[in-house]
Design a protein around this motif. Sequence first.
Motif, PDB file in Angstrom:
ATOM      1  N   GLY A   1       0.862  -1.183   0.000  1.00 60.85           N
ATOM      2  CA  GLY A   1       0.000   0.000   0.000  1.00 60.85           C
ATOM      3  C   GLY A   1       0.895   1.228   0.000  1.00 60.85           C
ATOM      4  N   PHE A   2       0.552   2.205  -0.812  1.00 63.02           N
ATOM      5  CA  PHE A   2       1.362   3.414  -0.948  1.00 63.02           C
ATOM      6  C   PHE A   2       0.635   4.619  -0.355  1.00 63.02           C
ATOM      7  CE2 PHE A   2       2.599   0.674  -4.464  1.00 63.02           C
ATOM      8  CZ  PHE A   2       3.978   0.706  -4.388  1.00 63.02           C
ATOM      9  N   ILE A   3       1.388   5.422   0.390  1.00 59.63           N
ATOM     10  CA  ILE A   3       0.887   6.701   0.894  1.00 59.63           C
ATOM     11  C   ILE A   3       1.877   7.754   0.431  1.00 59.63           C
ATOM     12  CG2 ILE A   3       0.283   8.076   2.916  1.00 59.63           C
ATOM     13  CD1 ILE A   3      -0.052   5.347   4.410  1.00 59.63           C
ATOM     14  N   PHE A   4       1.380   8.731  -0.320  1.00 58.13           N
ATOM     15  CA  PHE A   4       2.242   9.738  -0.920  1.00 58.13           C
ATOM     16  C   PHE A   4       2.111  11.078  -0.201  1.00 58.13           C
ATOM     17  CE2 PHE A   4       0.997   6.702  -4.191  1.00 58.13           C
ATOM     18  CZ  PHE A   4       2.219   6.309  -4.697  1.00 58.13           C
ATOM     19  N   GLN A   5       3.147  11.888  -0.279  1.00 57.04           N
ATOM     20  CA  GLN A   5       3.158  13.204   0.349  1.00 57.04           C
ATOM     21  C   GLN A   5       2.036  14.085  -0.184  1.00 57.04           C
ATOM     22  OE1 GLN A   5       6.863  15.326  -0.077  1.00 57.04           O
ATOM     23  NE2 GLN A   5       6.121  17.103   0.988  1.00 57.04           N
ATOM     24  N   PHE A   6       1.777  14.001  -1.474  1.00 49.52           N
ATOM     25  CA  PHE A   6       0.771  14.865  -2.092  1.00 49.52           C
ATOM     26  C   PHE A   6      -0.539  14.122  -2.310  1.00 49.52           C
ATOM     27  CE2 PHE A   6       4.899  16.686  -3.194  1.00 49.52           C
ATOM     28  CZ  PHE A   6       4.743  17.943  -2.637  1.00 49.52           C
ATOM     29  N   PHE A   7      -0.766  13.087  -1.523  1.00 51.30           N
ATOM     30  CA  PHE A   7      -2.003  12.318  -1.419  1.00 51.30           C
ATOM     31  C   PHE A   7      -2.307  11.476  -2.660  1.00 51.30           C
ATOM     32  CE2 PHE A   7      -3.018  16.608   0.571  1.00 51.30           C
ATOM     33  CZ  PHE A   7      -2.412  16.311   1.773  1.00 51.30           C
ATOM     34  N   ASN A   8      -2.133  12.025  -3.865  1.00 50.29           N
ATOM     35  CA  ASN A   8      -2.399  11.320  -5.128  1.00 50.29           C
ATOM     36  C   ASN A   8      -3.804  10.731  -5.207  1.00 50.29           C
ATOM     37  OD1 ASN A   8       0.192  11.991  -5.748  1.00 50.29           O
ATOM     38  ND2 ASN A   8       0.882   9.926  -6.181  1.00 50.29           N
ATOM     39  N   LEU A   9      -4.769  11.434  -4.619  1.00 46.50           N
ATOM     40  CA  LEU A   9      -6.159  11.022  -4.766  1.00 46.50           C
ATOM     41  C   LEU A   9      -6.646  11.464  -6.137  1.00 46.50           C
ATOM     42  CD1 LEU A   9      -7.472  12.061  -1.244  1.00 46.50           C
ATOM     43  CD2 LEU A   9      -6.866   9.765  -2.019  1.00 46.50           C
ATOM     44  N   ILE A  10      -7.574  10.717  -6.697  1.00 45.63           N
ATOM     45  CA  ILE A  10      -8.128  11.083  -8.003  1.00 45.63           C
ATOM     46  C   ILE A  10      -9.158  12.182  -7.758  1.00 45.63           C
ATOM     47  CG2 ILE A  10      -9.389  10.245 -10.021  1.00 45.63           C
ATOM     48  CD1 ILE A  10      -7.973   7.524  -9.502  1.00 45.63           C
ATOM     49  N   PRO A  11      -8.930  13.375  -8.326  1.00 50.57           N
ATOM     50  CA  PRO A  11      -9.717  14.553  -7.948  1.00 50.57           C
ATOM     51  C   PRO A  11     -11.211  14.482  -8.257  1.00 50.57           C
ATOM     52  CG  PRO A  11      -8.161  15.091  -9.709  1.00 50.57           C
ATOM     53  CD  PRO A  11      -7.894  13.684  -9.289  1.00 50.57           C
TER      54      PRO A  11
END
Length: 185
Positions: A61-71
Motif C-alpha cells: 500500500g502506498f501513501i504519498f506526500q501529495f495524497f495522489n487522490l483522483i480529484p
Amino acid sequence: VSFNSSSLISIVGKSGSGKSTLLNLLGSLERADSGEINFEGKNIVKLSDKELINYRRKDVGFIFQFFNLIPNLTAIENVTLPMEFVKVNKEERIKRAKELLNKVDIKEDRFYHTPLKLSGGQQQRVAIARALANNPKIILADEPTGNIDSETGKLIVKLLHKLSKENRLVIIVTHDASITKLSDK
C-alpha cells in the motif's frame, strides 16, 4: 537489512539522498538494475511484469506526500478503486471502504466529498484508507506528514504506528525526526 512484520521503520536523510527512490524500489514503482529485494522468499527484482503488478496490488500500500487522490472521485470511490483491480465485488468494496474510512476517522458526511472539499489531513487519511484497501502486508509512506499541519501530522503518525502493530510492516520516509521516536528502527 531485513524487516519484520509488525514494525514501523523510519528512513531519515538529506534531500536527494535516495530515500524516495528506496521506497519506489521496495514498492516496485521503479526496477532495480541489480541486487536483491526479497519479500516472502521471492526476489522482487527478478519478478515478471505481471508478478510485479500482483505484488503492488496485493502486498503493498502506498501513501504519498501529495495524497495522489483522483480529484473527480469521492473519498469512498478513491478507497474502493484498488479493490476493483483485484476483482472484489461492489458490495464488499463499499463495505470495506466505509470500514476503512471510519478506521482513519473520516466521518460519514465526508464519504461522498471529492478531495478538493476535504482538508489536507482528511485527504491524507483517505489516502491511508486507500493504501489499506487490499489489506497489504507492507505500507510505504513517502513524507506522509509533509503536506499537513503539525497537529494533524501527529495524528497521522499515531495512526501509522497503530497500523504497524496489526501484523503489517510500515516504512516511512521522513524529514520529521519526531517520527523516529515511535519507530522500531
